[in-house]
Each structure stands twice: as C-alpha cells, then as structure tokens.
Write a protein that holds these residues in place. Structure first.
Motif: not given
Length: 134
Positions: A109-110, A98-103, A124-134
């Motif tokens: 996109h500011n 989450m931190l990586v995606e937030f940063i 989380e409500i939709l039950g989707l996987e969290t996208p991760v930026e690597k």
C-alpha cells in the motif's frame, strides 16, 4: 564405566568401614578414660562432651539452614532471570511481527513509517491484537 562405578562404590564402602572402626576406637578410648576418672571428674567430662555435641549439632543445623537459604536465593534469581529472558523474547517476537507487517504494508500500500507507528499506537490503545502477516 561400570568398573569405575564399582571401584567408586568399593572405595566408599572401605571409607565407611574405616570411619566406623575409628568411631569404635574413639568410643573404646573414651570408655577407658572414663573408667580411670573419679565420679565428679567423669560427670564434668560428660557434661562438657554433651555441650560440645550440642554446639556441633547447632553449627551443622545453621550451615544447612544457610545452604538451604542460599539455594532458595539462587532458585529465585534463576526464576527471575528466566522471566526476564522470556519477556525479552516476547518483545523481540513482537518487534519482528511489527516489522513483517510494516514491510507488507509498505510494499502493498506504499504506507510510510509514521503511519505505521500511529497505526500500532492506535491498536495498542484499543487493546486489540496486532495482526501479523505470515
């Protein structure tokens, strides 16, 4: 190292021979004692000996049962602890993701923290996987 093992095995063998000799001596003494007893005394002695052997056997079985139960409890405790640490690791990895995606979103996109929080709540409500930026 090899010599130490050999010495240890030799000591164990000597101890086994000594114990066997002691048992044989006790058995010989008991036979002599029984020979000197009259029939009613001998029967009473053998009955008492059998009772004592049964008590010792039950005591050993109880001790083994308790040790086995204690071992099972320790294994269960270790399993629960491992599960707890695994769940903590997963939470830390999720927080890191989450931190990586937030940063990444903040830089690209500011996007503000409140938006990120509501975004992840929606995912989380939709039950989707969290996208991760690597």
């Amino acid at each position: 190292m090899q010599q130490r093992k050999e010495r240890s095995m030799a000591k164990k063998a000597e101890e086994a021979v000594r114990l066997q000799r002691e048992c044989q001596e006790q058995l010989d003494e008991e036979i002599q004692l029984l020979k000197g007893m009259e029939e009613p005394q001998r029967l009473e002695y053998l009955r008492m000996k059998q009772i004592e052997e049964q008590r010792v056997r039950e005591h050993l079985e109880e001790r083994q049962r308790k040790e086995g139960e204690r071992g099972r409890c320790l294994m269960e405790e270790a399993r629960q602890e491992a599960m707890y640490f695994l769940s903590q690791k997963r939470l830390m990895e999720q927080d890191h993701d989450m931190l990586v995606e937030f940063i990444g979103l903040e830089r690209a996109h500011n996007i503000t923290r409140p938006w990120v929080f509501s975004y992840f709540q929606l995912i989380e409500i939709l039950g989707l996987e969290t996208p991760v930026e690597k």
